[in-house]
Design an enzyme around this catalytic site. Structure first.
Site, PDB file in Angstrom:
ATOM      1  N   ARG A 131      59.861 -23.610  18.347  1.00 55.15           N
ATOM      2  CA  ARG A 131      60.365 -24.784  17.659  1.00 55.15           C
ATOM      3  C   ARG A 131      60.601 -24.519  16.174  1.00 55.15           C
ATOM      4  O   ARG A 131      61.657 -24.838  15.630  1.00 55.15           O
ATOM      5  CB  ARG A 131      59.377 -25.958  17.811  1.00 55.15           C
ATOM      6  CG  ARG A 131      59.418 -26.650  19.158  1.00 55.15           C
ATOM      7  CD  ARG A 131      58.987 -25.801  20.332  1.00 55.15           C
ATOM      8  NE  ARG A 131      57.610 -25.335  20.208  1.00 55.15           N
ATOM      9  CZ  ARG A 131      57.092 -24.309  20.879  1.00 55.15           C
ATOM     10  NH1 ARG A 131      57.856 -23.600  21.715  1.00 55.15           N
ATOM     11  NH2 ARG A 131      55.835 -23.951  20.728  1.00 55.15           N
ATOM     12  N   CYS A 142      52.993 -30.636  21.363  1.00 53.07           N
ATOM     13  CA  CYS A 142      53.368 -29.853  20.181  1.00 53.07           C
ATOM     14  C   CYS A 142      53.822 -30.792  19.076  1.00 53.07           C
ATOM     15  O   CYS A 142      54.756 -31.579  19.262  1.00 53.07           O
ATOM     16  CB  CYS A 142      54.494 -28.880  20.537  1.00 53.07           C
ATOM     17  SG  CYS A 142      55.194 -28.002  19.129  1.00 53.07           S
ATOM     18  N   THR A 175      55.284 -29.976  16.137  1.00 56.22           N
ATOM     19  CA  THR A 175      56.586 -29.608  15.594  1.00 56.22           C
ATOM     20  C   THR A 175      57.729 -30.081  16.485  1.00 56.22           C
ATOM     21  O   THR A 175      58.796 -30.472  16.003  1.00 56.22           O
ATOM     22  CB  THR A 175      56.672 -28.078  15.386  1.00 56.22           C
ATOM     23  OG1 THR A 175      55.559 -27.650  14.587  1.00 56.22           O
ATOM     24  CG2 THR A 175      57.967 -27.686  14.695  1.00 56.22           C
ATOM     25  N   THR A 232      53.056 -26.463  10.857  1.00 49.08           N
ATOM     26  CA  THR A 232      53.985 -25.341  10.763  1.00 49.08           C
ATOM     27  C   THR A 232      55.010 -25.597   9.657  1.00 49.08           C
ATOM     28  O   THR A 232      55.234 -26.739   9.244  1.00 49.08           O
ATOM     29  CB  THR A 232      54.755 -25.132  12.079  1.00 49.08           C
ATOM     30  OG1 THR A 232      55.579 -26.287  12.311  1.00 49.08           O
ATOM     31  CG2 THR A 232      53.804 -24.902  13.245  1.00 49.08           C
ATOM     32  N   LYS A 240      47.982 -18.024  18.010  1.00 47.91           N
ATOM     33  CA  LYS A 240      49.017 -17.767  19.015  1.00 47.91           C
ATOM     34  C   LYS A 240      48.965 -16.332  19.530  1.00 47.91           C
ATOM     35  O   LYS A 240      49.358 -16.054  20.663  1.00 47.91           O
ATOM     36  CB  LYS A 240      50.410 -18.075  18.452  1.00 47.91           C
ATOM     37  CG  LYS A 240      50.767 -19.551  18.442  1.00 47.91           C
ATOM     38  CD  LYS A 240      52.213 -19.758  18.036  1.00 47.91           C
ATOM     39  CE  LYS A 240      52.598 -21.233  17.981  1.00 47.91           C
ATOM     40  NZ  LYS A 240      52.661 -21.866  19.316  1.00 47.91           N
ATOM     41  N   CYS A 283      49.007 -29.163  13.879  1.00 52.53           N
ATOM     42  CA  CYS A 283      49.500 -28.123  14.779  1.00 52.53           C
ATOM     43  C   CYS A 283      48.388 -27.874  15.787  1.00 52.53           C
ATOM     44  O   CYS A 283      47.215 -27.747  15.404  1.00 52.53           O
ATOM     45  CB  CYS A 283      49.845 -26.842  14.025  1.00 52.53           C
ATOM     46  SG  CYS A 283      50.353 -25.487  15.111  1.00 52.53           S
TER      47      CYS A 283
END
Length: 235
Positions: free
Chosen positions: A50, A85, A87, A127, A167, A196
């Protein structure tokens, strides 16, 4: 009790989706299997990144895939959807407009929860895609609450924690995390929104105190339980 089914747009990323599901189970006041929330989880890990799309580093949009999955979840019998999510809420209107069932707005619910719990200046950790599109900033402004966004140097640390640590399946560098939090406190923030889901995982792994950290994943889990007609466990 009427059985309400939640459709989960997950895989963004996979570990964050696992954490969200785990929280819903842990936070539901249920004495039997039947007392828990019914869910259909779409763990679409292959969804294009994203942030990379939003900030122009990639031309591969995640939107079509997310909408396709939202429709699949609706057709499978979901009564409402959650998007795990933060974002991806950049696409919230488009997703909502393509289904006929409600979609919980994680960003709005998280900011409202921060206000409801007495916070007056919110530090936004998210993010770069989220920050650049002002998802949380705009929501704070719409609800008339003060906020602070990290400078570029601190934002680079936030992105390192999200992408290079969590991640990537590594343990978060807590020295970096402490530098980020110190910056927020130096600028008068009385809380940090973990905007996030990878940051939510850091809170869980490190047992961070809930009075300063407003966890977007936890807020989404609470709202999911409530909207499903179930009861939250008392803390």
């Amino acid at each position: 009790m009427e059985n309400i089914t939640v459709g989960v747009l997950g895989g963004l990323g996979p570990m964050a989706t696992v954490y969200f599901y785990d929280m819903v189970v842990e936070m539901t006041d249920a004495k039997t299997d039947q007392g828990h929330v019914d869910m259909i989880i779409m763990n679409r890990a292959s969804t294009p990144d994203r942030t990379a799309y939003i900030i122009g580093e990639s031309e591969e949009s995640p939107l079509d895939i997310i909408i396709k999955d939202a429709k699949k979840l609706e057709n499978a019998g979901s009564d409402f959807l959650v998007l795990t999510c933060n974002t991806a809420h950049y696409f919230y209107k488009e997703i909502s407009n393509n289904v006929s069932i409600p979609v919980i707005n994680m960003v709005e619910e998280t900011v409202q929860h921060a206000i409801n719990t007495g916070h007056r200046k919110i530090g936004i950790l998210a993010t770069t895609g989220n920050i650049q599109t002002k998802l949380y900033q705009s929501m704070c402004e719409s609800k008339s609450v003060d906020y602070y966004v990290p400078d570029n140097k601190i934002q680079e640390l936030v992105m390192k924690l999200i992408y290079d640590d969590v991640k990537a399946g590594k343990k978060a560098d807590m020295n970096d995390f402490k530098r980020v939090i110190a910056s927020l406190k130096e600028n008068g923030c009385d809380c940090a929104i973990l905007g996030c889901t990878e940051l939510s995982i850091i809170k869980k792994d490190e047992n961070l105190p809930g009075d300063f950290f407003v966890d977007s994943s936890e807020v989404l889990a609470m709202k999911t339980i409530e909207k499903s007609g179930r009861t939250l466990k008392e803390k």
